[in-house]
Design a protein around this motif. Structure first.
Motif, PDB file in Angstrom:
ATOM      1  N   LYS A 135       0.836  -1.213   0.000  1.00  0.00           N
ATOM      2  CA  LYS A 135       0.000   0.000   0.000  1.00  0.00           C
ATOM      3  C   LYS A 135       0.869   1.260   0.000  1.00  0.00           C
ATOM      4  CE  LYS A 135      -3.702   0.464   2.470  1.00  0.00           C
ATOM      5  NZ  LYS A 135      -4.654   0.779   1.390  1.00  0.00           N
ATOM      6  N   ALA A 136       1.932   1.225   0.781  1.00  0.00           N
ATOM      7  CA  ALA A 136       2.828   2.392   0.829  1.00  0.00           C
ATOM      8  C   ALA A 136       3.507   2.621  -0.520  1.00  0.00           C
ATOM      9  CB  ALA A 136       3.867   2.195   1.924  1.00  0.00           C
ATOM     10  N   LEU A 137       3.862   1.538  -1.183  1.00  0.00           N
ATOM     11  CA  LEU A 137       4.473   1.668  -2.511  1.00  0.00           C
ATOM     12  C   LEU A 137       3.502   2.306  -3.499  1.00  0.00           C
ATOM     13  CD1 LEU A 137       6.554   1.080  -4.785  1.00  0.00           C
ATOM     14  CD2 LEU A 137       5.533  -1.201  -4.986  1.00  0.00           C
ATOM     15  N   LEU A 138       2.290   1.766  -3.543  1.00  0.00           N
ATOM     16  CA  LEU A 138       1.340   2.226  -4.555  1.00  0.00           C
ATOM     17  C   LEU A 138       0.864   3.654  -4.266  1.00  0.00           C
ATOM     18  CD1 LEU A 138      -0.646  -1.070  -5.193  1.00  0.00           C
ATOM     19  CD2 LEU A 138       1.267  -0.112  -6.482  1.00  0.00           C
ATOM     20  N   MET A 156       4.232 -14.656  -6.653  1.00  0.00           N
ATOM     21  CA  MET A 156       2.787 -14.390  -6.593  1.00  0.00           C
ATOM     22  C   MET A 156       2.496 -13.105  -5.809  1.00  0.00           C
ATOM     23  SD  MET A 156       1.697 -18.378  -6.249  1.00  0.00           S
ATOM     24  CE  MET A 156      -0.089 -18.296  -6.361  1.00  0.00           C
ATOM     25  N   ILE A 157       3.388 -12.753  -4.879  1.00  0.00           N
ATOM     26  CA  ILE A 157       3.240 -11.484  -4.161  1.00  0.00           C
ATOM     27  C   ILE A 157       3.465 -10.318  -5.135  1.00  0.00           C
ATOM     28  CG2 ILE A 157       4.317  -9.987  -2.426  1.00  0.00           C
ATOM     29  CD1 ILE A 157       4.732 -12.450  -0.680  1.00  0.00           C
ATOM     30  N   LEU A 158       4.517 -10.418  -5.931  1.00  0.00           N
ATOM     31  CA  LEU A 158       4.799  -9.340  -6.891  1.00  0.00           C
ATOM     32  C   LEU A 158       3.643  -9.193  -7.879  1.00  0.00           C
ATOM     33  CD1 LEU A 158       8.598 -10.002  -7.616  1.00  0.00           C
ATOM     34  CD2 LEU A 158       7.543  -8.676  -5.770  1.00  0.00           C
ATOM     35  N   GLU A 159       3.109 -10.325  -8.301  1.00  0.00           N
ATOM     36  CA  GLU A 159       1.957 -10.268  -9.225  1.00  0.00           C
ATOM     37  C   GLU A 159       0.745  -9.635  -8.553  1.00  0.00           C
ATOM     38  OE1 GLU A 159       3.307 -14.286 -11.727  1.00  0.00           O
ATOM     39  OE2 GLU A 159       1.565 -14.365 -10.388  1.00  0.00           O
ATOM     40  N   ALA A 160       0.538  -9.933  -7.273  1.00  0.00           N
ATOM     41  CA  ALA A 160      -0.610  -9.348  -6.565  1.00  0.00           C
ATOM     42  C   ALA A 160      -0.478  -7.828  -6.503  1.00  0.00           C
ATOM     43  CB  ALA A 160      -0.720  -9.938  -5.155  1.00  0.00           C
ATOM     44  N   VAL A 161       0.747  -7.345  -6.303  1.00  0.00           N
ATOM     45  CA  VAL A 161       0.946  -5.890  -6.260  1.00  0.00           C
ATOM     46  C   VAL A 161       0.631  -5.292  -7.634  1.00  0.00           C
ATOM     47  CG1 VAL A 161       2.586  -4.035  -5.813  1.00  0.00           C
ATOM     48  CG2 VAL A 161       2.653  -6.113  -4.405  1.00  0.00           C
ATOM     49  N   GLU A 162       1.037  -5.995  -8.689  1.00  0.00           N
ATOM     50  CA  GLU A 162       0.714  -5.501 -10.044  1.00  0.00           C
ATOM     51  C   GLU A 162      -0.797  -5.481 -10.284  1.00  0.00           C
ATOM     52  OE1 GLU A 162       4.627  -6.873 -12.635  1.00  0.00           O
ATOM     53  OE2 GLU A 162       3.052  -8.341 -12.280  1.00  0.00           O
ATOM     54  N   ILE A 163      -1.460  -6.535  -9.816  1.00  0.00           N
ATOM     55  CA  ILE A 163      -2.918  -6.598  -9.973  1.00  0.00           C
ATOM     56  C   ILE A 163      -3.583  -5.439  -9.224  1.00  0.00           C
ATOM     57  CG2 ILE A 163      -4.979  -7.945  -9.335  1.00  0.00           C
ATOM     58  CD1 ILE A 163      -3.189 -10.496  -9.809  1.00  0.00           C
ATOM     59  N   ALA A 164      -3.089  -5.196  -7.990  1.00  0.00           N
ATOM     60  CA  ALA A 164      -3.660  -4.099  -7.195  1.00  0.00           C
ATOM     61  C   ALA A 164      -3.412  -2.759  -7.877  1.00  0.00           C
ATOM     62  CB  ALA A 164      -3.047  -4.108  -5.794  1.00  0.00           C
ATOM     63  N   ALA A 165      -2.216  -2.606  -8.468  1.00  0.00           N
ATOM     64  CA  ALA A 165      -1.908  -1.349  -9.149  1.00  0.00           C
ATOM     65  C   ALA A 165      -2.874  -1.136 -10.320  1.00  0.00           C
ATOM     66  CB  ALA A 165      -0.459  -1.355  -9.650  1.00  0.00           C
ATOM     67  N   ARG A 166      -3.114  -2.207 -11.063  1.00  0.00           N
ATOM     68  CA  ARG A 166      -4.044  -2.097 -12.193  1.00  0.00           C
ATOM     69  C   ARG A 166      -5.463  -1.781 -11.730  1.00  0.00           C
ATOM     70  NH1 ARG A 166      -1.013  -6.390 -14.349  1.00  0.00           N
ATOM     71  NH2 ARG A 166      -2.569  -7.946 -13.773  1.00  0.00           N
ATOM     72  N   ALA A 167      -5.788  -2.272 -10.511  1.00  0.00           N
ATOM     73  CA  ALA A 167      -7.135  -2.021  -9.983  1.00  0.00           C
ATOM     74  C   ALA A 167      -7.246  -0.629  -9.366  1.00  0.00           C
ATOM     75  CB  ALA A 167      -7.475  -3.090  -8.941  1.00  0.00           C
ATOM     76  N   GLY A 168      -6.162   0.132  -9.439  1.00  0.00           N
ATOM     77  CA  GLY A 168      -6.226   1.512  -8.949  1.00  0.00           C
ATOM     78  C   GLY A 168      -6.087   1.622  -7.444  1.00  0.00           C
ATOM     79  N   ALA A 169      -5.142   0.860  -6.879  1.00  0.00           N
ATOM     80  CA  ALA A 169      -5.005   0.813  -5.429  1.00  0.00           C
ATOM     81  C   ALA A 169      -4.553   2.127  -4.827  1.00  0.00           C
ATOM     82  CB  ALA A 169      -4.010  -0.286  -5.048  1.00  0.00           C
ATOM     83  N   SER A 170      -3.923   2.980  -5.642  1.00  0.00           N
ATOM     84  CA  SER A 170      -3.384   4.216  -5.070  1.00  0.00           C
ATOM     85  C   SER A 170      -4.488   5.219  -4.783  1.00  0.00           C
ATOM     86  CB  SER A 170      -2.369   4.823  -6.037  1.00  0.00           C
ATOM     87  OG  SER A 170      -3.022   5.139  -7.251  1.00  0.00           O
ATOM     88  N   ALA A 177       1.997   3.188 -10.533  1.00  0.00           N
ATOM     89  CA  ALA A 177       2.218   2.230 -11.625  1.00  0.00           C
ATOM     90  C   ALA A 177       3.667   1.769 -11.637  1.00  0.00           C
ATOM     91  CB  ALA A 177       1.837   2.869 -12.962  1.00  0.00           C
ATOM     92  N   PRO A 178       4.087   1.061 -10.614  1.00  0.00           N
ATOM     93  CA  PRO A 178       5.492   0.654 -10.548  1.00  0.00           C
ATOM     94  C   PRO A 178       5.804  -0.443 -11.550  1.00  0.00           C
ATOM     95  CG  PRO A 178       4.256  -0.330  -8.746  1.00  0.00           C
ATOM     96  CD  PRO A 178       3.305   0.566  -9.477  1.00  0.00           C
ATOM     97  N   THR A 179       7.058  -0.498 -11.983  1.00  0.00           N
ATOM     98  CA  THR A 179       7.499  -1.611 -12.818  1.00  0.00           C
ATOM     99  C   THR A 179       7.733  -2.828 -11.925  1.00  0.00           C
ATOM    100  OG1 THR A 179       9.831  -1.121 -12.480  1.00  0.00           O
ATOM    101  CG2 THR A 179       8.742   0.000 -14.324  1.00  0.00           C
ATOM    102  N   ARG A 180       7.904  -4.003 -12.559  1.00  0.00           N
ATOM    103  CA  ARG A 180       8.178  -5.214 -11.799  1.00  0.00           C
ATOM    104  C   ARG A 180       9.449  -5.044 -10.964  1.00  0.00           C
ATOM    105  NH1 ARG A 180       7.416 -11.003 -11.337  1.00  0.00           N
ATOM    106  NH2 ARG A 180       5.337 -10.670 -12.173  1.00  0.00           N
TER     107      ARG A 180
END
Lengths: 155, 757
Positions: free
Chosen positions: A110-113, A140-154, A118-121
């Motif tokens: 959450k702090a990252l996003l 799978m953790i890194l993928e979850a962060v990417e999924i959250a980023a795409r879902a607009g977690a920020s 829209a962070p890179t891998r």
């Protein structure tokens, strides 16, 4: 034992406690406020299991004096909504196993996003390396962060 | 959504999941221990007078406080580890005394006030030192212990020589086979020691205040723990209850007694509940993987046919036997690898040293065996000018072919898996870049434990709510999700209708433990049987009520279905059993059958396989090895939860990658130098290969429900050897000692250059 009166916001609510000056944030949150989602593992600010957000900044609660929270907003996993996109991404993508690192990983993400929507891998991997997960092998953790980023977690 | 949610998804992502570390009881005291700084010595005097008088202290447990008539030792085959030091200390970190106090801080303060006098004995830091003539003996008197019965070819001896607690041997075929070989290769390999680094510490809470022993523990095997506590404290098993909440990782460490005996004894002494939670630093001193020296002598014919193998494996067991004899069985038995042999003679010894006790660790001897075997197979291929993939394909056991005489058949197509990972990494590609190389390896172990029974119970309420009672602990592997999924599928119910009951040994049916990747292949069969029996009960009941035959009916979402007709079951149950309703209930059981021909009591339940292919890049100036690509694959038989299977394989592979390249406990003599989180280098997200591919195969040959079998260990087994094999492919040097540090690679490169300037 010298004490002090500590006032801060915990997961959105004003709280006040008389605490020993030497109190550690993780123990205060776990023992006084029942935030057992703050997990203690290495107790040396290395593994990240006890990560909480202090005014949005991830800190290792195991190695942070409680008085640092004075006047601050403290967010623990208990303050993350069920609908939170990061929490949902971790749950739906099975980006956890034993679950002991998971609260810290979710707060770290959450702090990252919040800083970088829209962070890179590579940016995700570097940032999430503040947390130790012994179970998942991280992918799978890194993928979850990417999924959250795409879902607009920020947002 | 990436497939269905795991059953523990909400609890674990909201921080609501409760672990033993979170348990608090009214009036609970806290325990801390005093540990020895001397590696080996006679305990001359221990005086806790000052400690007992300190603020908040309720009890101090030293050797004087052991109750007469109790047996203060624990272990598996050999019971040699005392609750607290009696006459000797045997490693730096050995427990001398324990204190129960109002707070952990007070307990720690009191520990520091205990006076101890230890007369040092010569320390025995390594395998070599322990086996040297005239070495000091850790156990001059033999401890209590037993040797199991074995079947054809297998044998063992307890304490065959000084500082060796157990030796296992497996022999098959005629040693004359070596004489028929064109080449016999002898190679030695060294395997370093890791710590499990489970994030939830070793922790338990014991409450003996009500005339019973009640324990909450982060323990993988609640029933064996109950038995061990009963034996040690001479208490009937029905006066002991073990509860196991969620476990925050174990990787093998959380088997048998760890914190529990001290928590129990202190609770007995104080009449209050006692919590004993270790720090991570103490965890490093409590249980570790086995360092090992492995010597392989392998005979082959010139066409690359494997013929005969002799193995000598020396495991560093540390200061106490723990599970070392069991690990020795497996390391010894697995040393041949899944290949066709005419002769095998494998010997594995557990060598006692004054270092932290070694015990079960993911792979359980298979990791050590695979490191040596899969390295040597590759070396042999290169010496014969063969393709390392081809030599494996040529010699690998076929699907269904018994591993050894009296064994079950291999239940994966090994060649198919090898081709799969080889193709994915581009094995046949001729486009090779300088200093880059490819490696392949085939990891294997017998899965499902030895002669392991499991029982389960399934209940269905009037409204079709389903309860699963079984002793398999949720340690992260997804057992609750997978086992509940089996029940749901058999009862025609959606997965969310199945609740898995909390584990306590009074109400959950017996289970030997959550280990050996046995959850699906062993417990899964018991669970499936229980669910099938409940289904039969329900259908018989419905058939009677509907004047049909059970065979005409199907069970679907708590309806009896006959053709187009769907009859809700709840009203039928109410009508027949009355307003309060009823629960259908049945038990299931599984155990592999005994067979005197099977080397390890019963034929293996299933074979756990890990295939890996890697690409490495070696920096010739620094010796640093990077792994840009890693392909790993396991065979789930049938995946009961795809994401959980993937997570198990990826986690195991990364643990193996850490072991290959950097992760290890560093000892200076008997002193552990990096026993804490900062200095102990474990893999982080930034260590992942740029391309990390895991493939869950579903070959469908498993013995579990729907063709499933276990995984979670297999993918760790091939990694280190695959990396070493790729390094030889890249730069022509062979590393035979783990971890493969830049220093070792550079030294090897320089030695090679010295030979051919």
């Amino acid at each position: 034992m010298s004490t002090l009166t500590l006032c801060f916001r915990l997961n959105g609510a004003e709280v006040t406690r008389e605490i020993p000056t030497s109190a550690v944030l993780a123990e205060l949150l776990r023992e006084e406020f029942g935030c057992t989602g703050v997990k203690l593992a290495c107790s040396r600010a290395v593994c990240g299991a006890c990560t909480v957000l202090l005014d949005g900044v991830p800190v290792a609660a195991c190695a942070t004096f409680a008085f640092r929270a004075e006047g601050a907003e403290v967010t623990t996993i208990e303050g993350v909504a069920e609908e939170d996109p990061v929490r949902r991404a971790f749950a739906e993508h099975s980006a956890f196993q034993c679950g002991y690192c998971t609260p810290g990983m979710i707060l770290l993400a959450k702090a990252l996003l919040a800083r970088n929507p829209a962070p890179t891998r590579e940016e995700i991997a570097a940032w999430m390396s503040s947390g130790l997960c012994r179970c998942t092998g991280y992918q799978m953790i890194l993928e979850a962060v990417e999924i959250a980023a795409r879902a607009g977690a920020s947002a | 959504m990436s497939g269905p949610l795991r059953a523990d998804a909400l609890e674990k992502t909201t921080g609501r999941a409760l672990y033993t570390a979170d348990i608090r009881l009214p009036g609970m005291l806290h325990a801390k221990v005093l540990r020895s700084r001397v590696a080996h010595g006679r305990l001359v005097r221990i005086d806790a007078t000052k400690a007992r008088a300190m603020p908040g202290v309720h009890a101090v447990l030293t050797r004087e406080a052991i109750e007469p008539g109790t047996v203060p030792f624990y272990g598996y085959f050999i019971k040699d580890q005392p609750i607290v030091a009696l006459d000797r200390v045997r490693y730096e970190g050995d427990i001398l005394a324990a204190v129960a106090a109002e707070t952990e801080w007070q307990a720690a303060q009191a520990c520091a006030a205990i006076e101890v006098e230890i007369e040092p004995l010569p320390p025995v830091p390594t395998i070599e030192a322990a086996l040297a003539p005239g070495a000091a003996e850790l156990f001059p008197e033999p401890p209590i212990g037993m040797v199991p019965h074995y079947g054809e070819g297998a044998s063992a001896v307890a304490r065959p020589e000084p500082n060796v607690c157990f030796a296992f041997r497996y022999r098959m075929g005629d040693a004359g086979a070596f004489a028929e070989c064109d080449h016999v290769f002898e190679d030695e390999f060294r395997f370093s020691r890791m710590h499990h680094l489970h994030l939830e510490p070793f922790v338990s809470v014991a409450d003996c205040s009500r005339g019973r022993i009640e324990i909450w523990s982060s323990c993988q095997n609640p029933f064996p723990l109950r038995k061990e506590i009963a034996r040690m404290f001479r208490v009937p098993e029905n006066r002991i209850t073990v509860h196991v909440p969620y476990i925050g990782g174990g990787f093998g460490a959380k088997n048998n007694c760890k914190t529990e005996p001290i928590a129990v004894r202190l609770s007995q002494m104080t009449g209050r509940p006692v919590r004993f939670c270790l720090t991570m630093e103490e965890g490093f001193l409590t249980n570790t993987q086995h360092a090992a020296i492995l010597r392989l002598r392998t005979g082959v014919t010139r066409d690359g046919t494997l013929v005969a193998r002799q193995a000598e494996i020396l495991l560093d067991a540390g200061a106490y036997s723990d599970a070392s004899p069991l690990v020795a069985e497996k390391a010894g038995y697995r040393a041949p690898g899944p290949y066709r042999w005419r002769h095998v003679d494998s010997l594995c010894k557990c060598v006692m040293t004054n270092t932290a006790p070694a015990g079960p660790f993911r792979g359980f001897g298979g990791t050590q065996a695979a490191w040596a075997s899969e390295s040597q197979i590759d070396m042999i291929a290169r010496r014969l000018g063969m393709d390392p993939l081809e030599i494996r394909l040529k010699n690998a056991l076929s699907l269904g072919e018994p591993y050894m005489p009296g064994e079950s058949g291999i239940d994966s197509d090994l060649g198919a898996g090898l081709r799969l990972v080889a193709d994915r990494i581009g094995w046949r590609s001729t486009n090779r870049q300088p200093n880059r190389g490819l490696g392949i390896a085939l990891g294997f172990k017998d899965g499902g434990g030895v002669n392991k029974p499991a029982q389960a119970r399934v209940k269905v309420s009037t409204n079709g709510d389903i309860f699963l009672h079984c002793g398999t602990v949720e340690i992260g592997q997804g057992a609750r999700t997978a086992l509940a999924g089996i029940v749901a599928r058999i009862l025609g119910a959606p997965a969310h209708r199945v609740a898995v009951a909390p584990i306590d040994t009074d109400s959950v049916p017996f289970d030997q433990g959550t280990n050996a990747s046995s959850g699906i292949a062993v417990m899964g069969q018991a669970v499936a049987q229980a669910a099938s029996r409940v289904r039969a009960q329900v259908l018989e009941f419905a058939a009677e009520m509907l004047h049909a035959s059970p065979a005409e009916l199907a069970l679907e979402d708590w309806h009896a279905v006959r053709g187009e007709e769907r009859v809700p079951l709840a009203p039928l149950v109410m009508r027949h059993f009355g307003g309060t309703g009823f629960e259908f209930s049945a038990e299931g059981f599984f155990k592999a059958r005994h067979d005197p021909r099977a080397p390890l009591e019963t034929p293996c339940v299933f074979w756990e396989i890990g295939w890996a292919a890697v690409e490495v890049e070696v920096d010739r100036e620094t010796g640093r090895v990077s792994v840009p690509r890693l392909v790993v694959s396991g065979d789930a038989g049938r995946a009961l939860h795809k994401a959980a299977c993937r997570g198990q394989d990826e986690g195991a592979a990364i643990m193996g990658l850490g072991q290959a390249l950097f992760e290890r406990m560093v000892y200076d003599g008997t002193t552990l130098l990096n026993g804490e989180a900062l200095e102990y280098r474990a893999p982080l997200a930034e260590d992942l290969p740029a391309e990390f591919v895991s493939i869950t195969q579903e070959q469908g040959h498993g013995p579990g429900p729907f063709g499933a079998k276990g995984l979670g260990e297999g993918a760790m087994l091939p990694i280190a050897a695959a990396v070493a094999n790729a390094i030889e492919d890249a730069v022509g040097v062979r590393i035979t000692e783990l971890p493969i540090t830049p220093e070792r690679v550079l030294t090897a490169l320089q030695a090679r250059q010295g030979r051919s300037p």
